[in-house]
Each structure stands twice: as structure tokens, then as C-alpha cells.
Design an enzyme around this catalytic site. Structure first.
Site, PDB file in Angstrom:
ATOM      1  CG  HIS A 179     -24.450  32.838   7.022  1.00  0.00           C
ATOM      2  ND1 HIS A 179     -23.671  33.877   7.438  1.00  0.00           N
ATOM      3  CD2 HIS A 179     -24.918  33.176   5.788  1.00  0.00           C
ATOM      4  CE1 HIS A 179     -23.651  34.822   6.507  1.00  0.00           C
ATOM      5  NE2 HIS A 179     -24.408  34.408   5.482  1.00  0.00           N
ATOM      6  CG  ASP A 238       8.671   0.212   4.886  1.00  0.00           C
ATOM      7  OD1 ASP A 238       8.646   1.059   3.979  1.00  0.00           O
ATOM      8  OD2 ASP A 238       7.757   0.080   5.726  1.00  0.00           O
ATOM      9  CD  GLU A 275       4.206   0.802   7.131  1.00  0.00           C
ATOM     10  OE1 GLU A 275       4.939   1.079   8.078  1.00  0.00           O
ATOM     11  OE2 GLU A 275       3.861   1.673   6.291  1.00  0.00           O
ATOM     12  CG  ASP A 283      -0.206   0.069   2.544  1.00  0.00           C
ATOM     13  OD1 ASP A 283       0.844  -0.595   2.675  1.00  0.00           O
ATOM     14  OD2 ASP A 283      -0.666   0.774   3.457  1.00  0.00           O
ATOM     15  CB  SER A 320       6.605   4.181  13.249  1.00  0.00           C
ATOM     16  OG  SER A 320       6.882   5.407  13.894  1.00  0.00           O
ATOM     17  CG  HIS A 322       4.954   9.137   4.263  1.00  0.00           C
ATOM     18  ND1 HIS A 322       4.455   8.982   5.527  1.00  0.00           N
ATOM     19  CD2 HIS A 322       5.245   7.880   3.820  1.00  0.00           C
ATOM     20  CE1 HIS A 322       4.458   7.689   5.846  1.00  0.00           C
ATOM     21  NE2 HIS A 322       4.952   7.007   4.813  1.00  0.00           N
TER      22      HIS A 322
HETATM   23  C1  LIG Z   1       9.146   3.985   7.756  1.00  0.00           C
HETATM   24  C2  LIG Z   1       7.964   3.457   6.969  1.00  0.00           C
HETATM   25  N1  LIG Z   1       8.288   3.412   5.585  1.00  0.00           N
HETATM   26  C3  LIG Z   1       6.758   4.373   7.151  1.00  0.00           C
HETATM   27  O1  LIG Z   1       6.574   5.264   6.362  1.00  0.00           O
HETATM   28  N2  LIG Z   1       5.961   4.139   8.205  1.00  0.00           N
HETATM   29  C4  LIG Z   1       4.830   4.964   8.539  1.00  0.00           C
HETATM   30  C5  LIG Z   1       3.903   4.126   9.347  1.00  0.00           C
HETATM   31  C6  LIG Z   1       2.624   4.805   9.727  1.00  0.00           C
HETATM   32  C7  LIG Z   1       2.055   4.756  10.940  1.00  0.00           C
HETATM   33  N3  LIG Z   1       0.903   5.454  10.851  1.00  0.00           N
HETATM   34  C8  LIG Z   1       0.790   5.904   9.627  1.00  0.00           C
HETATM   35  N4  LIG Z   1       1.843   5.475   8.928  1.00  0.00           N
HETATM   36  C9  LIG Z   1       5.301   6.189   9.313  1.00  0.00           C
HETATM   37  O2  LIG Z   1       6.367   6.152   9.944  1.00  0.00           O
HETATM   38  O3  LIG Z   1       4.592   7.222   9.267  1.00  0.00           O
HETATM   39 ZN   LIG Z   2       6.842   2.098   4.257  1.00  0.00          ZN
HETATM   40 ZN   LIG Z   3       5.282   4.986   4.553  1.00  0.00          ZN
END
Ligand SMILES: C[C@H](N)C(=O)N[C@@H](Cc1c[nH]cn1)C(=O)O
Ligand SMILES: [Zn+2]
Ligand SMILES: [Zn+2]
Length: 478
Positions: free
Chosen positions: A230, A197, A168, A100, A419, A447
Site C-alpha cells: 500500500h 520476412d 521467430e 508464429d 532482425s 508488430h
Molecule cells: C523482420 C522480421 N519480420 C521481424 O519482425 N523480426 C523480429 C525478430 C525478433 C527478435 N526478437 C523479437 N522479435 C524483430 O525484428 O523484432
Molecule cells: Zn517476421
Molecule cells: Zn516479426
């Protein structure tokens, strides 16, 4: 044992095919946690099943229950599991990745369509697209390794099990239950685990990552009038939910990044001399972070303070407000209900529960001080504990050797600011040493808008994953 040279040559000779595999993956907008993309997430799972099957892997798609998106109950994305090889003399390696991605819209500020893999027209080798580095690039890297071995007729040096999830980016719901239920079935016999990751710290030094910050994600819901109003007719006559929410959210973190929730700072473990020395050894400059951010806006001018701010201290970020007016134009509305979203990155001593107790009490106390007649609710939507592994384990030593082989340099040992909550579930439930082996660079923009992976990282990353398997097979396990 160095990787089979035929494997390395195959990877060099098939770069275009591997980029095409990533192109196909990026074209499936598998955004989790959004009703509009549920079908795409399923399509992405199916894409993986087809690819893995054609690469000789025994694959299954496993349902793991359902969840609510808004008010609608939908199936959670399936877990894709696969295995290849069961030679009792070989190491059993488990690999995890996620299929995802985070949401992305061209109008967020992307230079190209986020769901078309676009090579940089200036020839830098950058491949832009959502998921290119997080996490489709690394997942395709494993598929590339399998393809090379299949086409060359080479046996894998390890027995390989794979688990790919599609939630994830939204808290990996139910994956912990799946791991526990499969502990003595699919996961039986696994020796070590590898997750790709996360990212290098800078743009030139490969690293092995032995720690992660955890995450607690919160929502604050403020409700007042029965409907949007309003502001000319009702402004000045009622308590406005957005005003209350902004007042409370402004009390969470200072502009210099200090977490204002009482009790949090006090829980952070003091820095030891050994830790200080480790942080000072890491290859990193403020220019690296400024390059990745695209501006000179660091909280501190000191490198080690900045690194600690990212890896070993907690941080609180405000993410957004659902229900607030954000479109162009000047709508004069008083929103009836708004939901503020923020998260805290957790570090050792700051767990899901003790942090939540402090946050909930503080938010409620601050709201009470406003004397508002609106209703406030504050709750945790998902949490993941922080994690630290043993970087002296043979799993890390194998990855160290593979890194030197592929990149000709020693890796840095880092802790990731982001995380991957499921890491802890794999480590604890299955009792495994987990290695985080990043493929992408620190400026990949996971992100963010214009997420990318460099072709060299994608191709060398494929070699790295393969070489790591060979080193793992040969390393002294004591
Ligand atoms: C480090 C990993 N690729 C990642 O992007 N993890 C996300 C996981 C997460 C938790 N809540 C929403 N996303 C992060 O660290 O934001
Ligand atoms: Zn990731
Ligand atoms: Zn991510």
C-alpha cells in the site's frame, strides 16, 4: 527465363482462393512465447503440414526441445520441413518463413478483430490481420505457387526445400542447433536460400534486401519488498523498485534517440563515400516514413540520416515494464518487483557479446549510483548478430530479373532495420548466399496495430516468388 505464363494467369484467376488461404492462417492466433497460445501455435504447424501435404510436398514436423514460459516448461513449436523435387540437374532452393506471430488484442487499438482477416471496407484492397504481412502472407505465397503448379500439372523449375518455424518472434530458440544437426541430412545439397520476412521501404518500390540489423534483447529486474505494498502505508519508508527501474531506464537513451551507454557510439563504423552514395540512391522520402508511422515525428528532417538511422546505425528502444500497474483506474500499489524490457538493434562491429559487456556494466554502475537497497539484475534474453550478404550473387541477380518482370521496375537494394537472427545461422552453418525478398510494403504495420497486407502485394508477391524460381533456374551461375 520468364515465369510460365500459365502460372501468372493461374495466380490472377485464383486471387479469391489465395485470400481465403491467408484468411484461414490468420484465424489461428499462433502467438509464440505465451502459455495461452501454445495450442494455437501447434495448430498452425498442423495447418501447414496439411496444406503442404495436399500440395504434393513431403512434409515432416520435427520437435526441437522445450523451453520455459514463465515457470512452465513447454515443448518448443515444431519445425515444419518439406521438400518437393530432387532432379540433380536443377538448382536446390531453400525457403524459410515463420508461422508464429506477435501478440495482438483488439483493445490495443485495432479497428477489427486481429485474428479475422478483414478486407478494408473502403475497397482499398488492404487485408487487415495479425500475421497478414509478418509472416503468414509470404508463407502462404509459397503455398500459392505450389498450388498453381500442382493444378496446372507444371513441374517446378527448381528443387524446393522449405523450413517453417514457430518461434521467430521469440528468438528462434534451438533453430541453430536444428540447422547444424541437419546440415548433412535435410539441408544437404542446398545451393541458395530465400527468406521473405521483411518489407519494402516505401509503398511503391520493390526491393531486395542484403543486410539486417541484429538484436540484443535485455531485461532489468528490480526486486525489493516481499510483496506488493500500500503506497499510503509504505510510501516514503522504503526504496521502491519501480522508482529505481525508471531511474536506470531513463539513462539508456536520450529523447533524440542517442544511445547513452558509453562505448557503443564509438564502435559504429564511419560512413564510407560508397555507402553514402548507395543510401542517396534509395527511393525514399520522409513522407514514406510519416505515412507508415501515422505521424510527423521523425528524429531528423534529412532523408539519408533517417535511412541510416533505420538501416546502418544501432538504436535502443524501451519496450515495457512487467509487473507495473497499467489497467484503468487508480490502484495505489507499490509493485514488489518489476522487469524493464529494452532492446538494442545491432550493426556491424556491435556484436552480441561486446555490446552486452558494455550494457551490463553501465546498468550496474547507474544502479549503484542510486544508493538503493533493492536488488537489480540485468541480463540478455536473446541476441542475434547483424548480417550483410553479397548482393552481386546470382541469387540476387535472379530476384532482380523477377522483380523487373512482375513490377516493371528495378528494385532498390536495402538493408533491413529489423532482425531475422536465424538468417545468419543459415548463412554461416550452411555456407549459403541468402536473399531477403520482401513481399509487403513499408506501411504494413508489422508488430503494430492494424497490421495489413495489400491484396496487390500478396498476389504480385506470389507471382514474384514463382518468377524468382524460374529466373534462378535459368541464370548464369558464374
Ligand atoms: C523482420 C522480421 N519480420 C521481424 O519482425 N523480426 C523480429 C525478430 C525478433 C527478435 N526478437 C523479437 N522479435 C524483430 O525484428 O523484432
Ligand atoms: Zn517476421
Ligand atoms: Zn516479426
Amino acid at each position: 527465363m520468364a515465369a510460365n505464363p500459365q502460372f501468372i494467369k493461374y495466380v490472377d484467376d485464383h486471387q479469391a482462393d489465395f485470400i481465403d488461404r491467408l484468411r484461414q492462417a490468420v484465424e489461428i492466433p499462433s502467438v509464440s512465447g505465451n502459455l495461452d497460445y501454445v495450442k494455437d501455435v501447434e495448430d498452425m504447424a498442423e495447418f501447414l503440414v496439411k496444406q503442404l501435404t495436399s500440395l504434393g510436398v513431403k512434409v515432416e514436423k520435427r520437435p526441437i526441445g522445450s523451453h520455459k514460459i514463465g515457470e512452465t516448461e513447454v515443448a518448443l513449436p515444431p519445425v515444419v520441413i518439406g521438400e518437393i523435387g530432387n532432379d540433380p540437374k536443377k538448382v536446390n532452393l531453400l525457403v524459410y518463413g515463420h508461422y508464429d506471430v506477435q501478440p495482438a488484442l483488439k483493445e490495443d487499438g485495432w479497428d477489427y478483430d486481429p485474428f479475422k482477416l478483414t478486407p478494408d471496407p473502403n475497397g482499398s484492397g488492404r487485408l487487415y490481420g495479425r500475421g497478414s504481412t509478418d509472416d503468414k502472407g509470404p508463407v502462404m505465397g509459397w503455398l500459392n505457387v505450389l498450388e498453381a503448379h500442382q493444378k496446372l500439372g507444371l513441374e517446378l523449375p527448381v528443387n524446393l526445400k522449405m523450413v517453417f518455424e514457430g518461434m521467430e518472434e521469440n528468438g528462434s530458440e534451438n533453430l541453430d542447433k536444428f540447422i547444424a544437426s541437419e546440415k548433412d541430412k535435410f539441408f544437404k545439397g542446398v545451393d541458395v536460400m530465400c527468406i521473405s520476412d521483411n518489407y519494402w521501404l516505401d509503398t511503391k518500390t520493390p526491393c531486395l534486401t542484403y543486410g539486417l540489423r541484429g538484436i540484443n534483447y535485455y531485461e532489468i529486474k528490480v526486486q525489493g519488498p516481499a510483496r506488493d505494498l500500500h503506497s499510503g502505508v509504505f510510501g516514503g519508508t522504503i526504496h521502491e523498485p519501480m522508482t529505481d527501474l525508471i531511474a536506470v531506464m531513463s539513462k539508456l537513451v536520450s529523447p533524440s534517440g542517442e544511445i547513452l551507454v558509453p562505448g557503443i557510439k564509438e564502435l559504429i563504423a564511419p560512413v564510407t563515400a560508397d555507402e553514402q552514395a548507395k543510401f542517396e540512391k534509395i527511393h525514399f522520402s520522409l513522407q514514406d516514413i510519416e505515412g507508415a508511422v501515422g505521424a510527423q515525428t521523425t528524429l531528423s528532417n534529412d532523408t539519408v540520416t533517417t535511412l541510416m538511422g533505420r538501416m546502418r546505425n544501432p538504436s535502443l528502444s524501451l519496450h515495457g515494464i512487467e509487473g507495473a500497474f497499467y489497467a484503468p483506474g487508480s490502484k495505489t500499489v507499490i509493485p514488489a518487483a518489476v522487469k524493464g524490457k529494452f532492446s538494442i538493434r545491432l550493426v556491424p562491429n556491435l556484436g552480441i557479446k561486446n555490446t552486452t559487456d558494455l550494457v551490463v556494466k553501465y546498468v550496474q554502475d547507474e544502479f549503484a549510483k542510486l544508493g538503493s537497497k533493492n536488488k537489480l539484475d540485468v541480463y540478455l534474453t536473446h541476441g542475434g548478430e547483424p548480417w550483410i550478404a553479397d548482393p552481386n550473387h546470382y541469387n540476387y541477380r535472379a530476384a532482380h530479373k523477377a522483380t523487373v518482370e512482375v513490377y516493371g521496375q528495378e528494385p532498390d537494394y536495402t538493408r533491413e532495420g529489423g532482425s531475422i537472427p536465424v538468417t545468419l545461422d543459415f548463412a554461416n552453418i550452411l555456407g549459403l548466399n541468402v536473399l531477403l525478398l520482401p513481399v509487403g510494403r513499408g506501411d504494413d504495420g508489422a508488430h503494430s496495430t492494424n497490421e495489413k497486407i495489400d491484396t496487390s502485394n500478396y498476389i504480385n508477391g506470389t507471382k514474384l516468388l514463382g518468377s524468382y524460381m524460374y529466373e534462378l533456374a535459368a541464370i548464369d551461375k558464374q
